[in-house]
Design a protein around this motif. Structure first.
Motif, PDB file in Angstrom:
ATOM      1  N   ILE A 256       9.906  -0.157  11.245  1.00  0.00           N
ATOM      2  CA  ILE A 256      10.764   0.698  12.056  1.00  0.00           C
ATOM      3  C   ILE A 256       9.883   1.314  13.138  1.00  0.00           C
ATOM      4  O   ILE A 256       8.914   2.026  12.843  1.00  0.00           O
ATOM      5  N   VAL A 257      10.195   1.018  14.386  1.00  0.00           N
ATOM      6  CA  VAL A 257       9.431   1.487  15.537  1.00  0.00           C
ATOM      7  C   VAL A 257      10.235   2.616  16.173  1.00  0.00           C
ATOM      8  O   VAL A 257      11.242   2.380  16.836  1.00  0.00           O
ATOM      9  N   GLU A 258       9.788   3.848  15.985  1.00  0.00           N
ATOM     10  CA  GLU A 258      10.613   4.997  16.323  1.00  0.00           C
ATOM     11  C   GLU A 258       9.815   6.071  17.057  1.00  0.00           C
ATOM     12  O   GLU A 258       8.712   6.453  16.643  1.00  0.00           O
TER      13      GLU A 258
ATOM     14  N   GLN B  91       0.840  -1.209   0.000  1.00  0.00           N
ATOM     15  CA  GLN B  91       0.000   0.000   0.000  1.00  0.00           C
ATOM     16  C   GLN B  91       0.872   1.255   0.000  1.00  0.00           C
ATOM     17  O   GLN B  91       0.904   2.008   0.974  1.00  0.00           O
ATOM     18  N   ASN B  92       1.561   1.496  -1.090  1.00  0.00           N
ATOM     19  CA  ASN B  92       2.357   2.715  -1.191  1.00  0.00           C
ATOM     20  C   ASN B  92       1.507   3.943  -0.892  1.00  0.00           C
ATOM     21  O   ASN B  92       0.434   4.123  -1.459  1.00  0.00           O
ATOM     22  N   GLY B  93       1.993   4.790   0.006  1.00  0.00           N
ATOM     23  CA  GLY B  93       1.334   6.053   0.275  1.00  0.00           C
ATOM     24  C   GLY B  93       0.193   6.008   1.257  1.00  0.00           C
ATOM     25  O   GLY B  93      -0.385   7.053   1.575  1.00  0.00           O
TER      26      GLY B  93
ATOM     27  N   ASP C 289      -1.371  -6.903   8.224  1.00  0.00           N
ATOM     28  CA  ASP C 289      -1.398  -8.348   7.947  1.00  0.00           C
ATOM     29  C   ASP C 289      -0.529  -8.668   6.727  1.00  0.00           C
ATOM     30  O   ASP C 289       0.230  -7.838   6.246  1.00  0.00           O
ATOM     31  N   GLU C 290      -0.727  -9.817   6.166  1.00  0.00           N
ATOM     32  CA  GLU C 290       0.157 -10.421   5.171  1.00  0.00           C
ATOM     33  C   GLU C 290       0.542  -9.465   4.042  1.00  0.00           C
ATOM     34  O   GLU C 290      -0.296  -9.012   3.283  1.00  0.00           O
ATOM     35  N   GLY C 291       1.841  -9.183   3.952  1.00  0.00           N
ATOM     36  CA  GLY C 291       2.367  -8.378   2.862  1.00  0.00           C
ATOM     37  C   GLY C 291       2.182  -6.892   3.014  1.00  0.00           C
ATOM     38  O   GLY C 291       2.537  -6.121   2.103  1.00  0.00           O
ATOM     39  N   SER C 292       1.650  -6.423   4.127  1.00  0.00           N
ATOM     40  CA  SER C 292       1.455  -4.980   4.316  1.00  0.00           C
ATOM     41  C   SER C 292       2.800  -4.262   4.208  1.00  0.00           C
ATOM     42  O   SER C 292       3.744  -4.583   4.929  1.00  0.00           O
ATOM     43  N   SER C 293       2.872  -3.271   3.328  1.00  0.00           N
ATOM     44  CA  SER C 293       4.161  -2.638   3.050  1.00  0.00           C
ATOM     45  C   SER C 293       3.994  -1.165   2.720  1.00  0.00           C
ATOM     46  O   SER C 293       2.966  -0.741   2.181  1.00  0.00           O
ATOM     47  N   TYR C 294       5.031  -0.392   3.065  1.00  0.00           N
ATOM     48  CA  TYR C 294       5.142   1.028   2.724  1.00  0.00           C
ATOM     49  C   TYR C 294       4.040   1.871   3.365  1.00  0.00           C
ATOM     50  O   TYR C 294       3.561   2.846   2.781  1.00  0.00           O
TER      51      TYR C 294
ATOM     52  N   HIS D 239       8.955  -2.528   5.174  1.00  0.00           N
ATOM     53  CA  HIS D 239       9.186  -1.092   5.131  1.00  0.00           C
ATOM     54  C   HIS D 239       7.982  -0.275   5.614  1.00  0.00           C
ATOM     55  O   HIS D 239       7.570   0.695   4.978  1.00  0.00           O
ATOM     56  N   ASN D 240       7.454  -0.655   6.754  1.00  0.00           N
ATOM     57  CA  ASN D 240       6.416   0.135   7.413  1.00  0.00           C
ATOM     58  C   ASN D 240       7.048   0.951   8.539  1.00  0.00           C
ATOM     59  O   ASN D 240       7.962   0.479   9.221  1.00  0.00           O
ATOM     60  N   THR D 241       6.553   2.149   8.723  1.00  0.00           N
ATOM     61  CA  THR D 241       7.067   3.037   9.767  1.00  0.00           C
ATOM     62  C   THR D 241       6.018   3.195  10.862  1.00  0.00           C
ATOM     63  O   THR D 241       4.871   3.579  10.592  1.00  0.00           O
ATOM     64  N   ILE D 242       6.434   2.914  12.104  1.00  0.00           N
ATOM     65  CA  ILE D 242       5.562   3.025  13.278  1.00  0.00           C
ATOM     66  C   ILE D 242       6.162   4.118  14.155  1.00  0.00           C
ATOM     67  O   ILE D 242       7.111   3.884  14.905  1.00  0.00           O
ATOM     68  N   ARG D 243       5.638   5.316  14.086  1.00  0.00           N
ATOM     69  CA  ARG D 243       6.338   6.481  14.628  1.00  0.00           C
ATOM     70  C   ARG D 243       5.386   7.403  15.376  1.00  0.00           C
ATOM     71  O   ARG D 243       4.248   7.650  14.958  1.00  0.00           O
ATOM     72  N   ASP D 244       5.855   7.891  16.543  1.00  0.00           N
ATOM     73  CA  ASP D 244       5.146   8.922  17.321  1.00  0.00           C
ATOM     74  C   ASP D 244       3.772   8.472  17.808  1.00  0.00           C
ATOM     75  O   ASP D 244       2.866   9.288  17.988  1.00  0.00           O
ATOM     76  N   ASN D 245       3.591   7.172  18.027  1.00  0.00           N
ATOM     77  CA  ASN D 245       2.339   6.645  18.553  1.00  0.00           C
ATOM     78  C   ASN D 245       2.415   6.478  20.065  1.00  0.00           C
ATOM     79  O   ASN D 245       3.502   6.447  20.658  1.00  0.00           O
TER      80      ASN D 245
END
Length: 675
Positions: free
Chosen positions: A583-585, A501-503, A527-532, A555-561
């Protein structure tokens, strides 16, 4: 006199109108002015205007309530003329005239009298069309709520002895029959008139009873179960059959229950207020599958249709799933007892297809059998705003476009679902979602409240794994999603995402109180294959499983949660892929004697190469030193605090243990409030 040359408003009154009148005045003047009686006449007027070159936008004012005798279709009509043309019925607003008008897809039932049935005080009504076999309904709505069919057993469920394919390893090996305990069903006299229901995995299945052998206990369903069912109850498996029956005469005892005796034509109902006057009950039974269908064509789209300020009520929930991608239906079988997930193929009470720049605004959609609104193929910029959807048999809004290898003209995109209340849904089909987006891009789901569902609040994506997907670029923002799951189904989340799911961005959402049956009660779930996907600035707390779970993806970003109070932990990683998964940041991670990170089954997966993390703020309200990860080593359990986690894995560099003074924590209720 007003006509189409000097007025853009047409008035329709089912009670006071006449199709011989002009329609351009709300008051009859005995000189031809006054409201028309039917919407069919309105459409004829508009089509005649369009065919004559009169193209200005038209408003249709509904005076009082309107009971549809057939589905209202807004679309295109062919005109045979010198030019031969297929004109769309464009630029029409349908709204209430004064106050709020109801558009109803059924009949209002009146004439109830006090009665006693099976020893239970109730009200009853004789319906000749039911007695003659011309009408049978399986939904009933009373005083704005779904009435419940008399259920057996009243509480809990029943178990089976064995099923048709008890030893199959094939998830899709459904069953048509099982062997029941004969003592369980010995007193059920009308069992062939009952519906059998059960929840397992992530679906709920429903089938009429085709036959029952009282000697052997063999119960045959009219519809094949979508997934396998077993009776090995000691295994605590999601495939085990726990069932109940509906429309059972002997179980007719509780308030808001109803029973329809098709042989006698009698309808029985137990009012919630026993002292209420039967004549004051507002009772509707549906006659239509859908209320309004707005449909153009790929080469001739319909534009500018608006539904505004209406109460849209009462449709049937009779639905059989016929999608058979694995060719499992036997010859002569009618279909499956459920869809594969999320009641995905069920239709909406209001539907759009090949429609552009259309909207539903300030409408109340309630007491419908399936989904409230369906935005189908070929749609662009359809808006659902400021609506209230409640007491739904299925879900709130379903958006369904076309797969990556489908025709481009069927693509659905740029739809907006904003500032709606979607509440108390899945009343007949529990697996339905608040908002479901399949094969559709660049949509916005924002500022909605979605609550009291049996399954996922917002579901985005419909391609499993890393295959090409047309679901991308969606914005899921500032929604309040709470009390999701109710503990009947498994594998769900407040917000669920699937595939590349780009974007796509998930930001600013408040998610809490997510429950499941066996597993998978998450706040946010890639879930399966979730990306970007960017997942940012969300607040998630009080989830049965984890606040965030990535099955696998890239390449998923998990940030400021802010993630707090997951039942098992805060963040689960489902697979140790070699590439970067998440990336958990810079998140705030608050636990109560639970680890921050978990893996399925509580195993080790110590490398966790797909997880990268840094600069997180970690706190344990129990007063203990926070545990980042724990695993079994022989008979002992090894727990890693932050320093050991950092030195052993290289993860969470620059992360710290600190009390989060920038938020308010209600420790007693495990609730988070932003300061």
């Amino acid at each position: 006199m007003l006509d189409y040359t000097n007025s853009s408003t047409i008035f329709v009154s089912q009670t006071a109108g006449d199709d011989g009148l002009s329609g351009f005045s709300p008051i009859e003047d005995h000189y031809g002015a006054g409201p028309v009686r039917t919407l069919d006449r309105v459409l004829d007027m508009i089509w005649n205007m369009r065919s004559g070159g009169v193209m200005h936008p038209v408003t249709v004012k509904i005076m009082g309530d309107y009971f549809l005798e057939s589905q209202l279709g807004l679309g295109c009509k062919y005109f045979s003329s010198f030019f031969d043309t297929n004109l769309p019925c464009d630029n029409i607003t349908i709204e209430s005239y004064e106050g709020r008008s109801k558009i109803v897809g059924g009949k209002r039932l009146t004439g109830f009298a006090r009665d006693v049935f099976n020893g239970t005080p109730c009200v009853s009504l004789y319906i000749p069309e039911v007695k003659s076999g011309k009408w049978k309904f399986t939904d009933l709505y009373v005083n704005g709520k779904r009435a419940m069919p008399a259920r057996y057993p009243k509480n809990g469920t029943l178990r089976a002895i064995t099923t048709e394919a008890p030893d199959s390893d094939n998830l899709f090996c459904g069953s048509r029959w099982f062997i029941a305990h004969t003592d369980d069903l010995k007193d059920i006299k009308n069992i062939e008139s009952c519906t059998l229901s059960f929840c397992h995995y992530w679906v709920d299945e429903h089938s009429p009873v085709e036959s029952y052998d009282k000697e052997t206990g063999k119960l045959t369903m009219a519809l094949r179960s979508r997934f396998k069912i077993t009776a090995n109850y000691e295994r605590n498996s999601t495939s085990e059959l726990y069932y109940f029956l509906e429309n059972v005469a002997q179980s007719f005892t509780e308030a808001n229950e109803w029973y329809l005796d098709t042989e006698s034509g009698m309808l029985y109902y137990v009012p919630e207020d026993p002292a209420a006057d039967p004549g004051e009950l507002e009772v509707y039974a549906p006659t239509l599958d859908q209320l309004i269908c707005i449909k153009g064509y790929s080469d001739n789209k319909i534009h500018g249709i608006r539904l505004r300020g209406l109460d849209l009520l009462c449709t049937k929930g009779d639905y059989v799933s016929t999608a058979d991608p694995h060719n499992l239906l036997h010859e002569g079988e009618a279909g499956f007892a459920s869809d594969i997930q999320s009641a995905c193929a069920a239709y909406g009470a209001i539907s759009f297809e090949h429609a552009e720049d259309c909207s539903i605004e300030d409408c109340f959609v309630s007491c419908v059998g399936l989904h409230a609104i369906e935005i189908g193929v070929g749609c662009d910029t359809v808006r659902v705003e400021n609506c209230h959807m409640e007491n739904l048999g299925g879900g709130g809004v379903k958006i369904l476009g076309v797969t990556a290898d489908g025709p481009a003209e069927n693509a659905t995109k740029h739809c907006i679902i904003r500032n709606n209340l979607i509440k108390n849904i899945g009343k007949r089909f529990a697996a339905a979602c608040g908002v479901l987006i399949c094969h559709s891009s660049h949509n916005e789901v924002s500022d909605n409240e979605i609550c009291y569902t049996d399954y996922t609040g917002i579901s985005v994506g419909w391609v499993w794994g890393y295959k090409p997907s047309t679901t991308y670029g969606n914005l899921i923002k500032n929604n309040h999603v709470h009390h999701i799951g109710m503990g009947n189904l498994s594998d769900m989340a407040g917000i669920y995402l699937l595939g590349v799911q780009n974007g796509t961005t998930v930001c600013g959402n408040l998610i809490h109180d997510v429950n499941s049956n066996h597993y998978g009660g998450h706040g946010i779930y890639t879930d399966e294959g979730s990306s970007y996907i960017a997942i940012e600035k969300n607040v998630v707390y009080r989830c049965k499983s984890e606040c965030y779970y990535q099955h696998y993806g890239a390449h998923n970003t998990i940030r400021d949660n802010i993630f707090a109070f997951g039942g098992h932990g805060l963040i689960m990683v489902g697979r140790a892929d070699a590439h970067v998964g998440i990336i958990v940041e810079n998140n705030t991670l608050i636990t109560d004697a639970r680890p921050v990170y978990t893996v399925p089954g509580g195993g080790r997966l110590m490398a966790l190469p797909s997880l990268r993390s840094c600069r997180n703020k970690i706190w344990d309200i129990s007063g203990n030193v926070p545990i980042l990860f724990s695993y079994a080593k022989g008979e002992e359990r090894v727990s890693l605090t932050l320093d050991r986690w950092q030195s052993g894995t290289g993860k969470d560099m620059e992360s710290v243990v600190c009390e989060p003074t920038w938020i308010e924590i209600d420790q007693a209720n495990k609730e988070i409030r932003l300061l």
